[in-house]
Design a protein around this motif. Structure first.
Motif, PDB file in Angstrom:
ATOM      1  N   LEU A  32       1.244  -1.668  -0.305  1.00 56.91           N
ATOM      2  CA  LEU A  32       0.215  -0.316   0.200  1.00 56.91           C
ATOM      3  C   LEU A  32       0.328   1.318   0.216  1.00 56.91           C
ATOM      4  N   ILE A  33       2.403   0.715   0.858  1.00 54.56           N
ATOM      5  CA  ILE A  33       2.959   2.567   0.733  1.00 54.56           C
ATOM      6  C   ILE A  33       4.060   2.277  -0.451  1.00 54.56           C
ATOM      7  N   GLY A  87      -2.598  -2.200   9.496  1.00 52.38           N
ATOM      8  CA  GLY A  87      -1.436  -2.326   9.610  1.00 52.38           C
ATOM      9  C   GLY A  87      -0.842  -0.571   9.318  1.00 52.38           C
ATOM     10  N   LEU A  88      -1.550  -0.733   7.908  1.00 56.01           N
ATOM     11  CA  LEU A  88      -0.793   0.881   7.319  1.00 56.01           C
ATOM     12  C   LEU A  88      -0.906   1.945   8.191  1.00 56.01           C
ATOM     13  N   ALA A  89      -2.150   1.730   8.674  1.00 56.42           N
ATOM     14  CA  ALA A  89      -2.340   2.718   9.842  1.00 56.42           C
ATOM     15  C   ALA A  89      -1.460   3.331  10.931  1.00 56.42           C
ATOM     16  N   ASP A  90      -1.071   1.471  10.993  1.00 60.05           N
ATOM     17  CA  ASP A  90      -0.102   1.748  12.660  1.00 60.05           C
ATOM     18  C   ASP A  90       1.121   2.098  12.377  1.00 60.05           C
ATOM     19  N   GLU A 107       6.452   6.975   4.289  1.00 61.55           N
ATOM     20  CA  GLU A 107       7.373   5.736   5.077  1.00 61.55           C
ATOM     21  C   GLU A 107       7.204   5.362   6.618  1.00 61.55           C
ATOM     22  N   PRO A 108       7.328   4.499   7.123  1.00 57.77           N
ATOM     23  CA  PRO A 108       6.550   4.031   8.314  1.00 57.77           C
ATOM     24  C   PRO A 108       7.252   5.570   9.300  1.00 57.77           C
TER      25      PRO A 108
END
Length: 172
Positions: free
Chosen positions: A93-94, A118-121, A158-159
């Protein structure tokens, strides 16, 4: 649009799906899901955000969720139906978001769990108020959404780069 202005991304999980005898990709919304999709659309409209782009999974339940939610918006954004969002990991998704041109200031991504949660986290390096606590307590049920903000280019997403501004789930 300037990359100096904060960008917003809303991660929106599809509403409650039904379980008829069809492939997973073709599962439609349940009656409850249709109501929740419209309610989520009203809540998204209430945020006051206007979206330049909606990225939606090609699955039936995400397309139906988007069709019902967007009816509540004052203005319909450009919509791209993206096959890669279906069953995507947070990293995938990123990668989709990194391909977005910087003309888009605010993006809405309509997808699936566990990728959306997971992406939100992963993106939320920080959070305002009780948003993270509510998201951690509720998880990411059907029709939930998270609003995140970050500075810079979509290519630089990015994360840990974003701030979780808000979180909403049905009956929240």
């Amino acid at each position: 649009m300037s990359v100096a202005e904060p960008r917003r991304i809303v991660l929106f999980r599809h509403a409650k799906a039904d379980w008829p005898q069809v492939t997973d990709h073709e599962r439609p919304l349940a009656d409850r899901g249709r109501k929740e999709a419209a309610e989520a659309g009203r809540r998204l409209a209430d945020t006051g955000l206007t979206f330049d782009l909606a990225l939606c999974s090609t699955a039936t339940r995400t397309r139906e969720t988007w069709k019902l939610a967007v009816q509540e918006f004052p203005q319909r954004p450009k919509t791209l139906y993206e096959e890669r969002i279906y069953e995507a990991s947070p990293g995938e998704l990123i990668a989709v978001l990194n391909e977005t041109t910087d003309d888009a200031q605010n993006i809405l991504l309509i997808g699936h769990n566990p990728g959306v949660q997971g992406l939100a986290d992963i993106l939320a390096g920080s959070a305002e108020g009780e948003a993270r606590e509510r998201m951690n307590r509720r998880g990411f049920p059907a029709a939930a959404f998270a609003v995140l903000s970050f500075d810079g280019s979509w290519k630089a997403l990015e994360p840990g780069a974003a701030t979780l501004l808000d979180y909403w789930a049905p009956s929240d």
